[in-house]
Design a protein around this motif. Structure first.
Motif, PDB file in Angstrom:
ATOM      1  N   GLN A  83     -40.738  45.187 -50.211  1.00 42.04           N
ATOM      2  CA  GLN A  83     -41.030  43.920 -49.278  1.00 42.04           C
ATOM      3  C   GLN A  83     -39.777  43.749 -48.475  1.00 42.04           C
ATOM      4  O   GLN A  83     -39.403  42.998 -47.351  1.00 42.04           O
ATOM      5  CB  GLN A  83     -41.118  42.556 -50.283  1.00 42.04           C
ATOM      6  CG  GLN A  83     -39.954  42.204 -51.358  1.00 42.04           C
ATOM      7  CD  GLN A  83     -40.290  42.786 -52.453  1.00 42.04           C
ATOM      8  OE1 GLN A  83     -40.955  43.671 -52.653  1.00 42.04           O
ATOM      9  NE2 GLN A  83     -39.830  42.159 -53.683  1.00 42.04           N
ATOM     10  N   SER A 113     -45.256  47.936 -49.617  1.00 42.00           N
ATOM     11  CA  SER A 113     -45.165  46.692 -48.758  1.00 42.00           C
ATOM     12  C   SER A 113     -44.922  47.035 -47.264  1.00 42.00           C
ATOM     13  O   SER A 113     -45.624  46.715 -46.432  1.00 42.00           O
ATOM     14  CB  SER A 113     -44.151  45.707 -49.456  1.00 42.00           C
ATOM     15  OG  SER A 113     -44.266  44.532 -48.614  1.00 42.00           O
ATOM     16  N   ASN A 156     -40.157  32.015 -55.678  1.00 41.28           N
ATOM     17  CA  ASN A 156     -40.851  33.120 -55.785  1.00 41.28           C
ATOM     18  C   ASN A 156     -42.488  32.927 -56.117  1.00 41.28           C
ATOM     19  O   ASN A 156     -42.361  32.138 -56.844  1.00 41.28           O
ATOM     20  CB  ASN A 156     -40.140  34.153 -56.552  1.00 41.28           C
ATOM     21  CG  ASN A 156     -39.038  34.907 -56.045  1.00 41.28           C
ATOM     22  OD1 ASN A 156     -39.184  35.327 -54.892  1.00 41.28           O
ATOM     23  ND2 ASN A 156     -37.937  35.258 -56.611  1.00 41.28           N
ATOM     24  N   HIS A 169     -44.896  33.484 -47.332  1.00 38.13           N
ATOM     25  CA  HIS A 169     -44.400  34.985 -46.990  1.00 38.13           C
ATOM     26  C   HIS A 169     -45.045  35.876 -48.223  1.00 38.13           C
ATOM     27  O   HIS A 169     -44.689  35.780 -49.178  1.00 38.13           O
ATOM     28  CB  HIS A 169     -42.953  35.288 -46.819  1.00 38.13           C
ATOM     29  CG  HIS A 169     -42.327  34.270 -45.750  1.00 38.13           C
ATOM     30  ND1 HIS A 169     -41.938  34.632 -44.561  1.00 38.13           N
ATOM     31  CD2 HIS A 169     -41.668  32.995 -45.932  1.00 38.13           C
ATOM     32  CE1 HIS A 169     -41.427  33.698 -44.019  1.00 38.13           C
ATOM     33  NE2 HIS A 169     -41.153  32.674 -44.656  1.00 38.13           N
ATOM     34  N   MET A 170     -46.115  36.663 -47.765  1.00 37.49           N
ATOM     35  CA  MET A 170     -46.735  37.495 -48.703  1.00 37.49           C
ATOM     36  C   MET A 170     -46.347  39.023 -48.370  1.00 37.49           C
ATOM     37  O   MET A 170     -46.009  39.284 -47.189  1.00 37.49           O
ATOM     38  CB  MET A 170     -48.211  37.402 -48.900  1.00 37.49           C
ATOM     39  CG  MET A 170     -48.725  35.804 -49.192  1.00 37.49           C
ATOM     40  SD  MET A 170     -47.834  35.200 -50.701  1.00 37.49           S
ATOM     41  CE  MET A 170     -48.911  36.141 -52.046  1.00 37.49           C
ATOM     42  N   TYR A 171     -46.230  39.676 -49.597  1.00 38.75           N
ATOM     43  CA  TYR A 171     -45.724  41.224 -49.328  1.00 38.75           C
ATOM     44  C   TYR A 171     -46.847  42.306 -49.460  1.00 38.75           C
ATOM     45  O   TYR A 171     -46.527  43.295 -49.396  1.00 38.75           O
ATOM     46  CB  TYR A 171     -44.771  41.430 -50.634  1.00 38.75           C
ATOM     47  CG  TYR A 171     -43.873  40.520 -50.749  1.00 38.75           C
ATOM     48  CD1 TYR A 171     -43.135  39.735 -49.679  1.00 38.75           C
ATOM     49  CD2 TYR A 171     -43.216  40.114 -52.032  1.00 38.75           C
ATOM     50  CE1 TYR A 171     -42.109  38.700 -49.875  1.00 38.75           C
ATOM     51  CE2 TYR A 171     -41.966  39.343 -52.390  1.00 38.75           C
ATOM     52  CZ  TYR A 171     -41.525  38.658 -51.251  1.00 38.75           C
ATOM     53  OH  TYR A 171     -40.952  37.695 -51.574  1.00 38.75           O
ATOM     54  N   GLY A 228     -44.675  37.517 -53.434  1.00 42.38           N
ATOM     55  CA  GLY A 228     -44.373  36.792 -52.264  1.00 42.38           C
ATOM     56  C   GLY A 228     -43.301  35.651 -52.422  1.00 42.38           C
ATOM     57  O   GLY A 228     -43.066  35.558 -53.659  1.00 42.38           O
ATOM     58  N   HIS A 229     -43.246  34.741 -51.704  1.00 41.39           N
ATOM     59  CA  HIS A 229     -42.404  33.719 -51.711  1.00 41.39           C
ATOM     60  C   HIS A 229     -42.712  32.506 -50.863  1.00 41.39           C
ATOM     61  O   HIS A 229     -43.224  32.923 -49.862  1.00 41.39           O
ATOM     62  CB  HIS A 229     -40.940  33.947 -51.758  1.00 41.39           C
ATOM     63  CG  HIS A 229     -40.458  34.417 -50.219  1.00 41.39           C
ATOM     64  ND1 HIS A 229     -40.239  35.448 -49.857  1.00 41.39           N
ATOM     65  CD2 HIS A 229     -39.775  33.672 -49.224  1.00 41.39           C
ATOM     66  CE1 HIS A 229     -39.788  35.706 -48.557  1.00 41.39           C
ATOM     67  NE2 HIS A 229     -39.436  34.621 -48.106  1.00 41.39           N
TER      68      HIS A 229
END
Length: 386
Positions: free
Chosen positions: A13, A39, A318, A344-346, A357-358
């Protein structure tokens, strides 16, 4: 006009988000990834699938790249020296990166330049651990000096390769891998901090606000920027310390200095990472220039961007995998509840406990910003359902 090609070793990521930061600048990326499903491999156009531990693979990959940088610190040091001998810029270079690869080398160097660290030394067996533990006892103090922390000098991350050892009987496990082991005192800390800095080849450097990093089970859970209630003098000390480490070690790119804030108001260096770092993910939405954008600028020796925060508070939480793999269906609730939320996804398969993600939230009220971030991360994971 020809734009440079950045070769990124590692397809996780961090590579994905670094590539994203280069897109507005027209920077081209070439990726060396373990698999096509990694990723970053899902989004980078030029992907080479191969083993970063193989020198011939690295050399073939490096052809056509203007600079090589990294998503992780695991490329063998001797391979990086070979690439430099071939005339390929490697940033950070092997002389710097070895301090993030090998905890024993890191501790020795930090000692040599006068950086405050926990008491430590390399240990060879259980008896050596017992002796190290006893060395921490004050004169006249009873007990055996346990607990202590044991770490493999190479390869550990997110709590892996780290043991909290309470007795001699528990000290045997780390030695079974057959690699050197570093013993460290168990620090009585109030909280964990991180100082993130970026340095370019010509020596320009910037420092982000010092953040508080909250861990759960050895894995980063929440980052608060800036660290709440930190004394101005201590924050400046942490930033200056990180900038000095970056200069002394010759770091080019992003450096994360993970710190303990002790209960008596000191800071001790815990770990170093020479790449974009989890403690800096908040900068995507909370800083004028993100850690990823500044890492790209640094490895290309471009002028660095402004690291100042955009909002009074930014919180990163996270998103870990849970028992509910369909995270997309949770977007409806999360986005409707908090229109300012940044997700924000990986692109990773959802597995329990895995970072997939986070989320970032920001605003003027810390309690509100924290609640929004934790609610969104929990709802995406499935631990919160309303």
């Amino acid at each position: 006009m020809t734009f440079p090609v950045v070769g990124m070793v590692g397809g996780g990521q961090l590579a994905r988000m670094t590539h994203e930061a280069g897109i507005p600048l027209g920077i081209k990326f070439k990726l060396l990834s373990d698999t096509p499903q990694d990723s970053a491999a899902q989004v980078v156009g030029d992907v080479v699938v191969g083993d970063y531990r193989d020198l011939d693979t690295l050399r073939d990959f490096a052809r056509g790249c203007d600079v090589i940088t990294f998503d992780h610190e695991h490329v063998p040091t001797e391979h990086l020296r070979a690439l430099e001998a071939d005339g390929i810029p490697v940033r950070p270079g092997p002389d710097a990166l070895v301090h993030a690869q090998d905890k024993g080398v890191m501790r020795a160097k930090l000692d040599a330049i006068g950086v405050p660290c926990p008491r430590h030394r390399i240990v060879t067996d259980v008896a050596d651990v017992v002796a190290f533990a006893a060395e921490g006892l004050a004169e006249g103090e009873e007990g055996d000096g346990f607990p202590v922390i044991l770490k493999t000098v190479r390869g550990g991350y997110d709590g892996k390769g780290v043991w909290f050892v309470r007795s001699p009987e528990e000290a045997a496990d780390p030695f079974r891998a057959g690699v050197p082991v570093l013993a460290e005192e168990k620090v009585d800390f109030a909280r964990e901090l991180a100082a993130n800095v970026v340095r370019s080849p010509h020596g320009q450097a910037v420092a982000y606000p010092v953040v508080e990093s909250q861990q759960v089970g050895g894995v980063c859970d929440t980052v608060i920027a800036p660290a709440p209630g930190i004394a101005e003098g201590l924050a400046l000390e942490a930033q200056e310390l990180a900038l000095r480490i970056a200069k002394e070690l010759g770091v080019v790119g992003h450096l994360a200095v993970e710190l303990f804030e002790t209960r008596d108001g000191r800071i001790l260096v815990n770990e170093l990472a020479m790449r974009p770092h989890n403690s800096g993910h908040w900068t995507q939405d909370g800083a004028v220039t993100s850690q990823f954008a500044n890492h790209v600028r640094a490895v290309l020796d471009l002028p660095l961007g402004d690291p100042r925060p955009r909002a009074r508070w930014t919180v990163m939480a996270n998103v870990l995998g849970g028992d509910y793999p369909d995270m997309y269906s949770a977007y409806l609730h999360c986005m409707a509840r908090d229109p300012q939320l940044k997700i924000h996804m990986y692109g990773k398969d959802v597995k329990p406990g895995r970072k997939v993600g986070h989320v970032n939230t920001y605003g003027d009220d810390l309690d509100d910003v924290l609640e929004r971030a934790r609610h969104a991360a929990g709802y995406l994971r499935g631990t919160i359902t309303e």
